[in-house]
Structures are given as C-alpha cells and as structure tokens.
Design an enzyme around this catalytic site. Structure first.
Site, PDB file in Angstrom:
ATOM      1  CD  GLU A  35      43.410  47.292  -5.503  1.00 36.37           C
ATOM      2  OE1 GLU A  35      44.464  46.676  -5.274  1.00 36.37           O
ATOM      3  OE2 GLU A  35      42.339  46.722  -5.728  1.00 36.37           O
ATOM      4  CE  LYS A  46      36.374  42.170 -12.189  1.00 33.80           C
ATOM      5  NZ  LYS A  46      36.355  43.613 -11.959  1.00 33.80           N
ATOM      6  N   GLY A  52      37.049  44.148  -7.821  1.00 32.43           N
ATOM      7  CA  GLY A  52      37.545  43.143  -6.864  1.00 32.43           C
ATOM      8  C   GLY A  52      37.322  43.562  -5.424  1.00 32.43           C
ATOM      9  NE  ARG A  53      39.285  49.654  -5.441  1.00 32.51           N
ATOM     10  CZ  ARG A  53      39.772  49.532  -6.671  1.00 32.51           C
ATOM     11  NH1 ARG A  53      40.371  48.413  -7.044  1.00 32.51           N
ATOM     12  NH2 ARG A  53      39.665  50.521  -7.532  1.00 32.51           N
ATOM     13  CE  LYS A  70      48.367  42.349 -10.194  1.00 36.09           C
ATOM     14  NZ  LYS A  70      47.029  42.280 -10.773  1.00 36.09           N
ATOM     15  CG  HIS A  93      47.759  48.657  26.087  1.00 38.73           C
ATOM     16  ND1 HIS A  93      48.068  49.115  27.350  1.00 38.73           N
ATOM     17  CD2 HIS A  93      46.414  48.478  26.068  1.00 38.73           C
ATOM     18  CE1 HIS A  93      46.967  49.178  28.072  1.00 38.73           C
ATOM     19  NE2 HIS A  93      45.940  48.794  27.318  1.00 38.73           N
ATOM     20  CD  GLU A 102      50.096  37.330  -6.076  1.00 39.05           C
ATOM     21  OE1 GLU A 102      49.467  37.216  -7.155  1.00 39.05           O
ATOM     22  OE2 GLU A 102      50.615  38.395  -5.692  1.00 39.05           O
TER      23      GLU A 102
HETATM   24  O1  F6P Z   1      45.903  43.786  -6.641  1.00 38.55           O
HETATM   25  C1  F6P Z   1      45.194  44.014  -7.800  1.00 38.55           C
HETATM   26  C2  F6P Z   1      43.959  43.191  -7.896  1.00 38.55           C
HETATM   27  O2  F6P Z   1      43.515  43.240  -9.203  1.00 38.55           O
HETATM   28  C3  F6P Z   1      42.849  43.606  -6.938  1.00 38.55           C
HETATM   29  O3  F6P Z   1      42.129  44.696  -7.381  1.00 38.55           O
HETATM   30  C4  F6P Z   1      42.070  42.367  -6.838  1.00 38.55           C
HETATM   31  O4  F6P Z   1      41.197  42.387  -5.774  1.00 38.55           O
HETATM   32  C5  F6P Z   1      43.184  41.349  -6.699  1.00 38.55           C
HETATM   33  O5  F6P Z   1      44.199  41.824  -7.555  1.00 38.55           O
HETATM   34  C6  F6P Z   1      42.823  39.928  -7.046  1.00 38.55           C
HETATM   35  O6  F6P Z   1      42.428  39.805  -8.373  1.00 38.55           O
HETATM   36  P1  F6P Z   1      41.667  38.529  -8.892  1.00 38.55           P
HETATM   37  O7  F6P Z   1      40.390  38.410  -8.155  1.00 38.55           O
HETATM   38  O8  F6P Z   1      41.456  38.756 -10.366  1.00 38.55           O
HETATM   39  O9  F6P Z   1      42.540  37.321  -8.654  1.00 38.55           O
END
Ligand code: F6P
Length: 542
Positions: A346, A200, A260-261, A506, A377, A206
């Site tokens: 979240e 987003k 995002g979620r 972060k 199990h 990452e």
């Molecule tokens: O972990 C925080 C967060 O902002 C989430 O809400 C989101 O889904 C994720 O990081 C990934 O963010 P992005 O889509 O901006 O890379």
C-alpha cells in the site's frame, strides 16, 4: 541517480556471473563483512549477490537520493506526505525520549502521552475486571472491528505475543462478509463482550457495517441502554464516533499524521494492550523507538533499515526481481507476511514519482510469504527450482517459549538455516548425478534423471536472528520494516504515504450496491459487470 543504477547494473552483471559459492569459498570473512547487528538483532545479507563495490554504490545511491535528509524531514514533522498535506509521524507514537516533536509548531508529545495514559487506564480496567459489562459481569472477550491498518497490526501482534497474553480473549472482525462477524458472534455472550470499533476515518463501509451488526447484537441481548458499556472506539474522527453513540470516555484518538498501516503504535494498538497489558505494550513501543534511534544515527554499513532498503531496491530495480518472500521461522509470526503486504504494497505500489512522472524502473515488489517450515512443504519448490528468482527474507529466534520442546526449536533453526544454504549453494548436475550413481542408479538413468535434481543456487536471501520474540523484539522488527519501506520509497522517488489506489474500487462498490440490490438497472456498466450482476441475481436464494 540513473548513472549509479547503471553502474550497479554493470557491476551486478559481473557479480552474478561469479557464483555465490565461489564468493564464500574465496572469502572466509564474507559473513562478517556482509552482516550487521543492533544488540541481539543480526541481519545477515552475505547470501545476496553483493560485494564491496556494490555496497559502495548502494551507499552512493542512498546519498544521491537524499535518504538521510528525507528521513530527518520525516522525524521532524515536515509534511512529507505532500499529496495529502500531512506529516508522517508514527515515530512520535513511540518516542520514548519524549523529545519535542513539532507539527505546525505544536509539540505533539503531550497529546501522544495523554492518549497512551488513557488507553492504559482503560486496558487495565478491562483486564482487572474493574470495568465490567452492563450486567456487572467481567469482560472475557474483546472483539476488534476494523480493517486494513485498523486490523492487521493488532491481529498480527496479538498472535506474535501470545506468550505474553494474559488478558481477555481477543477476536478480530474485518471482512464485510457477514460470515466473519456471524461466526465470531456465534461463540460470544453479549454480557461479557467488549467491542472496539477501530477506524481512522470512521467511514469505512466494512467497519461501520460490522459495528452496526455488533450494536444490534448487544441491544437485542441486553437492551439499548447496555450498549455504552460494551463499546469503545479508536479513531481520528471524534465527531463521527460521537454520532455513533460511543461515550467520550471510551474513545481513544489519534491524528492525521499517523497512516493507517503505521498505526499499531497508536490507540489502534488498544486490543494488543488489553491482551498483554500496558507494561508489555510499553516494551513494544521501546523496541520501535530503538530502531528509530538506530536508523537516525548508524552509518550506512551498520544501519539495518538502510541496508534492507538498499538491498531491496538492488533486487527490484537492478536485478529485476518482482517479488520478495517473507519467511518467518516463527509460527507466531503467521500474520507478519500479511501485515507487511499492506505496509509495503500500500506504501510503495505506485507508478508515479514525486514529480508526477511515470516511475522509470520498478517500484514496490509483490510481498508474500508464510511461516517456515509450513512453506517448505508448499511453495519452496518454486523458490528453489522455479524460473523466477525470489529474494527470501528469513527470520528466526534463538529461543522459543517452550523450553521443554527445545529439540523442536533446534529442528526449526536447522530447517531455516538449511533453506538459505540450499538457495545459495544449489546442487550442480555433476553433484546430482553423483548422488544418484552412489545410490546404485546406472549411468544412463542417472543422466536422464539428474537434470531434474539440479538446483541453480545463487538465489539470494537475508536472514534475521534475534534472542526471542518478546514485545521489544516485535516492536523492533516492525519498525525495521517500516523504515525499509521508507528507504525504498525514497529510492523509487515516490510518495510512500498516500493510497489513492484503493479508492476507485470503493467508489464503484458504492455505485454497484443499488444495482446488486435490484433497485437500479445495470445500465452504464460494461457487459461483463452487468452480466455478472445478472448471473448472481439469477442464483439468489430465498
Ligand atoms: O484500504 C485503504 C485504507 O484506507 C487503509 O489505508 C486503512 O488502513 C484502511 O483503509 C482502514 O481505514 P480506516 O481505519 O479509516 O477504517
């Protein structure tokens, strides 16, 4: 609202004393009374410690909290995510009625439909082989690079809809741990692989790090000029995507009013669309939309998200249960609990109310789970006999996709229903002892062993039943849980749509990187952090 919670607490104390077994024995209609349906989707909450009085109080609680008005504010595009000044409109992404949805006076439906159409053309182009890699070979493998909401939805849904998967193979890389992308690239050929960079913000460390690794993989194998044909991107930050070098025709946008979620319905769903095709993706959106219509119009006792949210808050804030287990009896919903963890935790893992005051009761519970029968199990022992009460949420389809293995599906159904029955009924000391003596154990030994075989019962569960896990059914299930989280957030009086809690770690990671790299001393860090940096440095190989 507090007075209603207090009434619920006193009523619940009386209800808890009353055994659920007794409640079922006393009322042959209990299942009918405490279950609700939307088409083939049935929600049975009769195995929760509710009665008419409690349900009436929960409805009163929702009314007092203004759930319906807040729901309408969300659907109409008000900036209900007030800490970020944003509307919350994932519902517009699946608004199949195309009725206008206004954000600051602008109808977003034309934008939504334009992106959906663009995704459809691209996805079908990849699926048909019309869009090929730089050397002219068809794309056989698609790697989605994203994390959190830019990963969990597509991962979960692609697995869930495996019977509909007739496009290229999909892979998902999320973790910054080089093991994740390393293991993925090992089995792929650059010539036939498409990478989708999904973020987003297009700043997430990452995702950006993995995207650069993937870029090198393509450039080293096929040359720099080939990169364009092997990348696509999904983001709200189109300027940043352009700076990364992905061609504008392969960039699919979404908007800051999509959390995002909550973004699986947006261009973040592109990998899913490539897997199952645009028509099935459309059916998935239809399923979400059907829950939206239902949530907006059904009366409380027939409104599945309202009921699920109200009972969730009853469990969390009145009965004090700290966690909830998500137990799909559907192997293809393997990642559904993980998906709901982000969605719920979240969103509702907050300690401050909308007025900036500390939350008085509880807020979001810990959400966890695994598909049955595997969980049986592993951790069900604790759910049945542990000292914590864990409300369980079961889900089971009437039909699998393996008609030749119908007997296995029946075994699955029997197990699912047996678990909720066991949780509700339990087994008394007298029953446990009788079982042992019937098998020939002497009285003294039976008295000694029987307490270990007692199940308290009275343990709550909700069961969802549906025809089959189709794209429509999956869309409906996800949207149901989204709105449940919304209802609970309103009842907790929190903002469910920001996530400041992920920021501090972060920020500190960014500061620690030069320390870990040995470029900067660990001064200013606590002795534990500095000690751990030193311990890892001492153990560094090569
Ligand atoms: O972990 C925080 C967060 O902002 C989430 O809400 C989101 O889904 C994720 O990081 C990934 O963010 P992005 O889509 O901006 O890379």
């Amino acid at each position: 609202m507090q007075s209603i919670i207090d009434k619920l607490t006193s009523t619940a104390a009386a209800t808890r004393a009353e055994d659920l077994r007794a409640a079922f024995a006393a009322d042959a209609q209990r299942f009918d009374r405490f279950s609700a349906s939307l088409d083939d989707l049935l929600m049975d909450y009769s195995k929760c410690a509710v009665n008419e009085e409690i349900m009436a109080l929960l409805e009163e609680l929702c009314d007092a909290a203004g759930v319906a008005a807040k729901r309408d504010a969300m659907f109409s595009g008000e900036a209900i995510n007030f800490t970020e000044g944003r509307a919350v409109l994932h519902t517009a992404l699946r608004n199949r009625s195309n009725a206008p949805v206004l954000v600051d006076g602008h109808d977003v439906m034309a934008d939504v439909n334009a992106v959906l159409a663009g995704m459809g053309t691209f996805a079908e182009g990849i699926r048909s082989g019309e869009l090929r890699g730089a050397t002219g070979k068809a794309i056989t493998d698609v790697v989605n690079i994203g994390i959190g909401g830019s990963d969990l939805g597509p991962v979960m849904a692609t697995l869930a809809l495996a019977p509909f998967h007739d496009g290229p193979r999909l892979h998902f890389v999320s973790n910054v741990d080089g093991a994740h992308i390393g293991d993925t690239l090992k089995i792929l050929s650059a010539e036939t692989t498409l990478f989708i960079v999904a973020s987003k913000t297009f700043t997430t460390i990452e995702t950006m790090t993995n995207a650069q690794t993937a870029r090198r993989f393509v450039a080293e194998a096929l040359g720099e000029a080939a990169v364009g044909k092997h990348f696509a991107a999904v983001s709200t930050a189109l300027d940043k995507v352009a700076a990364f070098g992905i061609d504008a025709t392969r960039v699919f946008g979404f908007w800051d009013w999509v959390g995002g979620r909550y973004s699986i319905w947006s261009a973040i769903g592109l990998p899913l669309m490539i897997a199952v095709g645009k028509d099935d993706f459309g059916r998935f959106l239809d399923g979400g939309h059907s829950i939206d219509e239902h949530f907006r119009s059904a009366p409380f006792r027939q409104n599945l998200p309202m009921l699920l949210g109200a009972i969730g808050v009853y469990h969390r804030n009145v009965l004090g249960y700290q966690t909830r287990a998500i137990l799909p009896y559907d192997q293809r919903l393997l990642r559904f609990p993980a998906y709901l963890q982000q969605l719920d935790m979240e969103s509702n893992g907050k300690s401050v109310t909308i007025d900036g005051k500390p939350v008085a009761g509880g807020s979001g519970p810990v959400v966890w789970g695994e598909p049955g029968t595997n969980g049986q199990h592993a951790f069900y022992q604790l759910i049945h006999q542990g000292t914590s009460i864990i409300p369980a949420e079961f889900m089971i389809a009437a039909n699998g996709f393996e008609p030749e293995l119908r007997h296995q599906h029946e075994l699955l159904i029997a197990n699912c229903l047996a678990q909720s029955e066991a949780l509700m009924k339990g087994r008394t000391l007298a029953e446990a002892k009788a079982q042992l003596t019937t098998k020939g154990m002497d009285e003294a030994q039976a008295d000694f062993i029987a307490p270990h075989r007692v199940f308290s019962g009275n343990r709550p569960s909700i069961t969802f039943v549906y025809d089959q896990l189709t794209p429509f059914a999956l869309g409906r299930l996800i949207a149901l849980y989204e709105h449940r989280v919304f209802v609970e957030g309103v009842l907790f009086r929190i903002n469910s749509f920001d996530q400041w809690g992920v920021e501090l770690g972060k920020e500190l990671a960014t500061g620690l990187l030069p320390v870990v790299e040995g470029k900067v001393a660990a001064t200013g860090h606590d002795s534990s952090t500095a000690g751990l940096v030193g311990a890892l440095a001492e153990r560094k190989m090569g």
